[in-house]
Design a protein around this motif. Structure first.
Motif, PDB file in Angstrom:
ATOM      1  N   PHE A  77      31.339  10.310  10.791  1.00  0.00           N
ATOM      2  CA  PHE A  77      30.664   9.028  10.552  1.00  0.00           C
ATOM      3  C   PHE A  77      29.809   9.102   9.286  1.00  0.00           C
ATOM      4  N   LEU A  78      28.987  10.147   9.164  1.00  0.00           N
ATOM      5  CA  LEU A  78      28.141  10.293   7.975  1.00  0.00           C
ATOM      6  C   LEU A  78      28.987  10.424   6.713  1.00  0.00           C
ATOM      7  N   ALA A  79      30.037  11.196   6.801  1.00  0.00           N
ATOM      8  CA  ALA A  79      30.907  11.398   5.633  1.00  0.00           C
ATOM      9  C   ALA A  79      31.491  10.081   5.142  1.00  0.00           C
ATOM     10  N   PRO A 119      34.328  15.180   5.674  1.00  0.00           N
ATOM     11  CA  PRO A 119      33.686  15.711   6.890  1.00  0.00           C
ATOM     12  C   PRO A 119      33.356  17.192   6.772  1.00  0.00           C
ATOM     13  N   ASP A 120      34.239  17.967   6.143  1.00  0.00           N
ATOM     14  CA  ASP A 120      33.986  19.402   5.995  1.00  0.00           C
ATOM     15  C   ASP A 120      32.739  19.658   5.163  1.00  0.00           C
ATOM     16  N   GLU A 121      32.538  18.846   4.139  1.00  0.00           N
ATOM     17  CA  GLU A 121      31.357  19.007   3.283  1.00  0.00           C
ATOM     18  C   GLU A 121      30.081  18.741   4.074  1.00  0.00           C
ATOM     19  N   MET A 138      25.150  20.723   6.455  1.00  0.00           N
ATOM     20  CA  MET A 138      24.121  20.138   7.324  1.00  0.00           C
ATOM     21  C   MET A 138      23.984  20.958   8.605  1.00  0.00           C
ATOM     22  N   ILE A 139      22.768  21.068   9.083  1.00  0.00           N
ATOM     23  CA  ILE A 139      22.526  21.804  10.316  1.00  0.00           C
ATOM     24  C   ILE A 139      22.798  20.899  11.513  1.00  0.00           C
TER      25      ILE A 139
END
Length: 426
Positions: A74-76, A83-85, A90-91
């Protein structure tokens, strides 16, 4: 406890990545709406500041698929990243660890400047925005309200927030009160219109200063800064005139040589008629000749004096860190226990109701037979009490075990077992 958090901050991500993952005001609102569209049964609070981005989410619907991969994806998509980045940079925290992290952030123990007060208001704003958009639910309500209480405990029970660690905050918050009871009736003259002036102005405003004048060689920069803080400006050529009326003089310029030397001040000293002048030299190189401190009624504080005070305060803050951590641990445990106990309440109540229905049905059947035999009412009452005691004794061991399991975080899954064994429903 199914709260989860994915995020990054100055502690673990470069500024370039934080810039790419951050959300502006309008983008925050849209992101909350988009999240609810994708996960209708979920709760979300999104915290975005210059130093951190954190997404807190929860869902009681196991079929929603709300897990680490889902929130990362969702954030990506929101920020046009892979998504992999997001996962790599991110923790991720879940359950009690997510709660403890939020409490640590709200209490300003994870901030770039330990104990800075701004982060708590930013956490409140994120929570309020989520409330307004309808994105919060029972769990996020409980967690963010508890975060606010925890931060207040840290403020009240430790001195972390009372120890100023920036030069302007020490200058205005600690030095000024030693000389003046109030700045409301004092003339403040700031020499310079750079970053240090910009950082100092909010503290002056908070201290009650209403008569502030900025004087700078570049009138354009002075006017721009004055407009932001609603203060006055004066031309650089009027420095002597403004020096005569000043009660508080602050130097923040980048001049290579002092802008006010002893001879210049001596030329206007008589026109001040012995009034006290507090001089805060925040500039490097220094804006004011150190000999100004030899004049009567002049109190001069230079940058090295103020930096030494900052360092002392920083050490004192660090001494309070373990105490603040203990408060956070206590409040985290308290909230987890409350949430776990709350989750057992409906199941326990349904089991009690179920047992009560069986008791009443069997008691009614027995009483009908006994009444036909003309059994005394006192005997019937005693039988009623016996049935009640029997039911309570039978329920006590399983319910005590469920409560103990809740206190341990439902590790043995007894609530779910109880639902299935007695067919109590969801």
């Amino acid at each position: 406890m199914n709260l989860q958090m994915i995020g990054c901050s100055h502690q673990d991500a470069a500024v370039e990545f934080r810039e790419r993952i951050s959300f502006s005001g309008d983008q925050l609102v849209q992101a909350l709406d988009d999240f609810r569209d994708r996960f209708p049964a979920a709760e979300i609070v999104l915290l975005s500041t210059c130093n951190r981005l954190e997404l807190y989410a929860s869902s009681n619907d196991e079929s929603s698929g709300l897990d680490r991969d889902a929130v990362a994806t969702f954030l990506a998509e929101q920020r046009h990243l892979s998504p992999d980045e997001v996962i790599d940079r991110m923790i991720y925290r879940i359950g009690p660890e997510a709660v403890e992290h939020l409490f640590t952030v709200a209490a300003s123990l994870d901030s770039m400047v330990l104990g800075e007060a701004q982060i708590l208001s930013q956490v409140k704003q994120a929570y309020d925005l989520a409330c307004t958009s309808g994105s919060v639910g029972p769990l996020t309500h409980a967690v963010f309200q508890a975060a606010n209480r925890t931060a207040k405990r840290v403020q009240q029970e430790t001195s972390i927030h009372r120890r100023r660690v920036s030069v302007p905050s020490v200058a205005v918050g600690e030095v000024v009160p030693e000389v003046f009871d109030s700045l409301s009736d004092k003339h403040v003259l700031i020499c310079g219109a750079g970053e240090m002036s910009e950082e100092t102005l909010p503290y002056l405003k908070q201290a009650g200063a209403t008569q502030i004048t900025i004087i700078n060689r570049s009138a354009e920069r002075a006017d721009a800064l004055a407009a932001r803080f609603d203060v006055a400006t004066a031309p650089w050529t009027s420095l002597n005139e403004k020096l005569i009326e000043a009660d508080l003089l602050i130097g923040t310029t980048s001049a290579a040589d002092p802008i006010i030397d002893a001879a210049r001040f001596a030329s206007i000293e008589g026109k001040r008629y012995g009034r006290v002048l507090l001089v805060l030299d925040l500039a490097v190189p220094r804006d004011f000749d150190p000999k100004l401190g030899t004049f009567s009624n002049v109190y001069l504080y230079q940058i090295d004096d103020l930096k030494a005070a900052c360092e002392r305060n920083r050490r004192e803050r660090e001494k309070e860190y373990p105490k603040a951590q203990q408060i956070i641990a206590e409040e985290t445990e308290k909230l987890i226990l409350a949430i776990n106990h709350r989750s057992t309440g409906p199941v326990i109540q349904r089991l009690r109701n179920h047992a009560e229905e069986i008791k009443r049905e069997e008691l009614r059947r027995l009483q009908n037979k006994l009444q036909q035999l003309n059994v005394d009412d006192a005997v019937l009452n005693e039988i009623d009490k016996s049935f009640g005691r029997l039911t309570n004794k039978l329920l006590h061991p399983p319910l005590a075990s469920v409560r103990d399991d809740a206190a341990e975080g439902h590790q043995r899954g007894l609530v779910e077992a109880l639902r299935h064994l007695f067919k109590l429903g969801d």
